[in-house]
Scaffold this active site. Structure first.
Site, PDB file in Angstrom:
ATOM      1  CD  GLU A 156     -11.885  -8.976  -3.366  1.00  0.00           C
ATOM      2  OE1 GLU A 156     -11.449 -10.069  -3.788  1.00  0.00           O
ATOM      3  OE2 GLU A 156     -13.088  -8.711  -3.253  1.00  0.00           O
TER       4      GLU A 156
ATOM      5  N   GLY B 267      -0.111  -8.851 -10.645  1.00  0.00           N
ATOM      6  CA  GLY B 267      -0.240 -10.218 -10.159  1.00  0.00           C
ATOM      7  C   GLY B 267       0.980 -11.087 -10.395  1.00  0.00           C
ATOM      8  CE  LYS B 268       2.684 -11.400 -15.907  1.00  0.00           C
ATOM      9  NZ  LYS B 268       3.237 -11.125 -17.226  1.00  0.00           N
ATOM     10  N   GLY B 269       4.075 -10.360  -8.813  1.00  0.00           N
ATOM     11  CA  GLY B 269       5.040 -10.151  -7.744  1.00  0.00           C
ATOM     12  C   GLY B 269       5.887  -8.904  -7.879  1.00  0.00           C
TER      13      GLY B 269
ATOM     14  CE1 TYR C 101      -0.120  -1.639  -0.936  1.00  0.00           C
ATOM     15  CE2 TYR C 101      -2.466  -1.340  -0.611  1.00  0.00           C
ATOM     16  CZ  TYR C 101      -1.313  -1.084  -1.322  1.00  0.00           C
ATOM     17  OH  TYR C 101      -1.363  -0.281  -2.434  1.00  0.00           O
TER      18      TYR C 101
ATOM     19  CB  ILE D  84       1.437  -2.485 -11.404  1.00  0.00           C
ATOM     20  CG1 ILE D  84       2.222  -2.806 -10.123  1.00  0.00           C
ATOM     21  CG2 ILE D  84       1.969  -3.263 -12.602  1.00  0.00           C
ATOM     22  CD1 ILE D  84       3.712  -2.565 -10.196  1.00  0.00           C
TER      23      ILE D  84
ATOM     24  CB  ALA E 278      -4.013  -3.118  -3.526  1.00  0.00           C
ATOM     25  CB  ILE E 279      -6.623  -5.625   0.524  1.00  0.00           C
ATOM     26  CG1 ILE E 279      -7.347  -4.278   0.418  1.00  0.00           C
ATOM     27  CG2 ILE E 279      -6.804  -6.250   1.904  1.00  0.00           C
ATOM     28  CD1 ILE E 279      -8.860  -4.378   0.438  1.00  0.00           C
TER      29      ILE E 279
END
Length: 185
Positions: free
Chosen positions: A138, A105-107, A144, A98, A140-141
């Site tokens: 963190e 952080g917005k989905g 996933y 992104i 991205a982790i």
């Protein structure tokens, strides 16, 4: 008849357009973006090099790249791909980025990855997808793991950033895990 393959609620996946190279070039001017996306040296990329990369992706049968666009404005906010497909094994790598921090952080990443996984497993009929992520990423982790990826291994102290060492974590997902764990429209 069919569920939408490339459209979610707020975003859609499209082909990369020549004008997207300028947008991505701006993202690469942000060292934080480069450091989340690549393990190599963080560096700006030119529009010309990105346009060549787009053209190369268009010609291959083992890589599928998509722009992530907002439904209401058509603005490109990110990028996803399925790459290095090994057709004989039904396995591939996937990636997401992104671009502008204002869109993180917005989905949007969750929605884009859901569409990408549907494409990988239902359209390409892959058996397995995998990805790597740096231990300092963190957000991205969490993404996933929320999507149902399994942590399969770690490349210890793989990455050097600002005088510190970081692990690179390997995640994988099998088609049957995707079908069992994620609601299918």
């Amino acid at each position: 008849m069919f569920t939408p393959l490339f459209s979610g609620e707020r975003i859609r996946l499209t082909a990369l357009r020549p004008e997207d190279a300028a947008i991505m070039a701006r993202w690469y001017e942000d060292g934080d973006f480069s450091r989340q996306w690549e393990s190599g040296v963080a560096r700006p990329r030119t529009e010309a090099s990105l346009r060549k990369w787009f053209a190369d992706m268009d010609e291959t049968k083992t890589d599928y790249a998509f722009a992530i666009r907002l439904m209401y404005s058509d603005e490109m906010i990110g990028y996803v791909d399925v790459s290095d497909i090994q057709w004989n094994n039904g396995a591939a790598w996937i990636a997401i980025g992104i671009g502008d921090p204002v869109n993180r952080g917005k989905g949007f990443g969750y929605e884009a990855m859901t569409l990408l996984l549907k494409f990988a497993f239902h359209e390409l009929n892959l058996h397995r997808v995998q990805l790597t992520v740096f231990s300092y990423n963190e957000r991205a982790i969490k993404l996933y793991e929320r999507l149902g990826f399994t942590r399969e291994g770690m490349f210890r102290e793989f990455l050097a950033r600002d005088g510190r060492r970081y692990d690179m974590i390997l995640y994988g997902m099998l088609k049957r895990e995707w079908e069992a764990g994620v609601p299918q429209d």
